[in-house]
Each structure stands twice: as structure tokens, then as C-alpha cells.
Design an enzyme around this catalytic site. Structure first.
Site, PDB file in Angstrom:
ATOM      1  N   ASP A 166       0.850  -1.185   0.000  1.00 22.10           N
ATOM      2  CA  ASP A 166       0.000   0.000   0.000  1.00 22.10           C
ATOM      3  C   ASP A 166       0.893   1.246   0.000  1.00 22.10           C
ATOM      4  O   ASP A 166       2.080   1.162   0.339  1.00 22.10           O
ATOM      5  CB  ASP A 166      -0.884  -0.038   1.252  1.00 22.10           C
ATOM      6  CG  ASP A 166      -1.705   1.210   1.398  1.00 22.10           C
ATOM      7  OD1 ASP A 166      -2.430   1.551   0.441  1.00 22.10           O
ATOM      8  OD2 ASP A 166      -1.630   1.862   2.458  1.00 22.10           O
ATOM      9  N   ASP A 190      -0.308   5.243   0.671  1.00 20.61           N
ATOM     10  CA  ASP A 190      -0.572   6.290   1.658  1.00 20.61           C
ATOM     11  C   ASP A 190      -0.807   5.666   3.033  1.00 20.61           C
ATOM     12  O   ASP A 190      -1.609   4.746   3.176  1.00 20.61           O
ATOM     13  CB  ASP A 190      -1.786   7.126   1.235  1.00 20.61           C
ATOM     14  CG  ASP A 190      -1.628   8.591   1.627  1.00 20.61           C
ATOM     15  OD1 ASP A 190      -0.927   8.876   2.624  1.00 20.61           O
ATOM     16  OD2 ASP A 190      -2.198   9.445   0.936  1.00 20.61           O
TER      17      ASP A 190
HETATM   18 MG   LIG Z   1      -3.129   3.230   3.134  1.00 19.47          MG
END
Ligand SMILES: [Mg+2]
Length: 263
Positions: free
Chosen positions: A7, A9
């Protein structure tokens, strides 16, 4: 051999700020020779823009190491109809993914696009809503890049693609096909791109209800990193609310590297 679906952010950066140990972790993956892919629900950025942004926070990334929800949406539609006409509500990342997949993007006055695809669109309007609803009621397949209702933005929360989708779903009376995490659709494309058995793939992220849930549903291993949405204090409560439990929980990414080195 291990593989990693990462992932962005809350895991590798917060907006424009790097997260400690993220760059070291990517260096560790490279040194180990472990394949990895950046998997993002963000539909607005192109893979080039995602890689540029990663470089700005100190991570040497290439566009081909990125899979966005817009690319996954384009792959999904391409498998169903090659080179069809699509009505798109979204930004640059979605439009580029559609064009690269050979779709024709139509305007509000087309008769019968095969798909309505929607991501985040910060110029969403009543006219776009009306066109999407007309096409879906006329038989177009409704596709949603990612279900996120709210996005962190400079210590605030902004409405995401899922909030726009709620109005389209309400008015068209049709639930969209959801592409982004936790949907198995994006996970399966990511797994195929990595080319490893799913039991050898770690899905790493900060969000229990997208990263961890999506990873578990896809049959991958899962590691939650406490650098984003979840803290040690809220872990128990958030696990209960999300109804998922990651295989590993780590404070930062090099802690994960140490855990995996010792097994
Ligand atoms: Mg995230």
C-alpha cells in the site's frame, strides 16, 4: 521466495511526507531479490505520477512497479469487451488507463456506452450524475475504481470515489462492480503480475478494511503496519469493527523485515 503487494498512503508516505523506514524497507526488498508491486486504490494518478511521487519521498520507483485501481478497472473491462465505448467520471489516471487499454471515452450525449466507470472526480457535477444514471439504466455495466468514502488530506478528510458512487448507485438502483481493495479483482491482477503463488505473497498496508481484508480474501499473507490509520491503542477495537485480524502487526516496516528474516 516471498513477494509483496504494498500500500502507499499511510504505509510508505503521508501525503508529501516520507514515513520512517519505508525507503530502507524497499532497499531491503531489493537486496533480498523479493518481487513487489505498489498497489493503490488512488484512481486519479497515472503510474508515472505515482512513481514520481514515490521518488519525491525518497523511494526509487518505476511506473511498471505500480498497479492503480484505474488500471485494474481497465483490465477488468477489457476482459469483457475489447475496445468498447466507455463513459468515464474521473481524472487523468482513469482517462489514461482507459485510452491505453484501447477504450473510446464518450461524452454526455453518446447513446450506448458498454460501461460507466467512475473514480474520484473533483469536478463531479449533476450533469455527469445524470449521464451516468441514464447509461446504466440503459444497460451499461457500472464499474467503480475504489470504494473509499473518505480520504485523508492535510489532516482533514475529503470525500472519495465511494461517496460519488453512492449517488450514482442510489439514482440508478444498481450496485457497481468494485475494483479496488478490498475487492479480489485488483488483488488477483496484482497477484498475477507478481507471478508467485498467493501463499508466498505478503499484502502490507495500514488499513484493516481495505489492505488486510483484501489480502485475506485473496488468500495472501497479511501484515498491518501501524504508521497510518491504526495505532497500538486502537488496534483491538478496529480489528473487531473490521472483522479481520492480520497475520503480523508491526510498528514500522523494518520491524516487518526483521520478523520475516527470523522465520
Ligand atoms: Mg493506506
Amino acid at each position: 521466495m516471498l513477494g509483496f503487494l504494498l500500500d502507499l498512503d499511510g504505509t510508505l508516505y503521508h501525503g508529501d511526507r516520507p514515513i520512517p523506514y519505508a525507503a530502507e524497507f524497499i532497499g531491503w526488498l531489493k537486496a533480498q531479490g523479493f518481487p513487489y508491486l505498489y498497489v493503490t486504490n488512488n484512481s486519479s494518478r497515472t503510474p508515472d505520477q505515482v512513481a514520481d511521487h514515490l521518488r519525491k519521498v525518497g523511494i526509487a520507483a518505476l511506473p511498471e512497479e505500480v498497479l492503480t485501481s484505474s488500471q485494474a478497472a481497465a483490465l477488468y473491462m477489457q476482459e469483457r469487451q475489447q475496445g468498447g465505448r466507455v463513459y468515464a467520471i474521473g481524472e487523468n489516471g482513469l482517462r489514461q488507463a482507459l485510452r491505453e487499454a484501447g477504450f473510446t471515452i464518450v461524452c454526455e450525449d453518446d447513446d450506448t456506452p458498454a460501461f460507466v466507470v467512475q473514480g474520484i472526480d473533483r469536478e463531479f457535477s449533476y450533469g455527469k450524475l445524470a449521464a451516468a444514471v441514464r447509461y446504466i439504466r440503459g444497460g451499461a455495466v457500472s464499474v467503480l475504481t475504489n470504494p473509499d468514502h473518505l480520504l485523508p488530506w492535510n489532516n482533514e478528510l475529503q470525500p472519495g470515489a465511494g461517496s460519488i458512487a453512492a449517488s450514482i448507485e442510489r439514482a440508478s438502483q444498481t450496485a457497481p462492480v468494485v475494483i479496488g481493495k478490498p475487492s479480489p479483482i485488483i488483488m488477483n491482477y496484482a497477484i498475477a503480475k507478481l507471478g508467485l503463488p498467493r501463499e508466498q505473497i505478503w499484502v502490507v498496508g495500514d488499513n484493516l478494511s481495505t489492505d488486510i481484508q483484501g489480502g485475506q480474501a485473496a488468500g495472501c499473507r497479511t501484515a498491518l503496519v501501524l504508521s497510518g490509520l491504526v495505532s497500538r491503542d486502537t488496534l483491538q477495537e478496529q480489528q473487531q469493527r473490521a472483522g479481520v485480524r492480520p497475520e503480523l502487526v508491526c510498528g514500522h516496516l523494518m520491524e516487518l523485515a526483521a520478523m520475516l528474516s527470523n522465520t
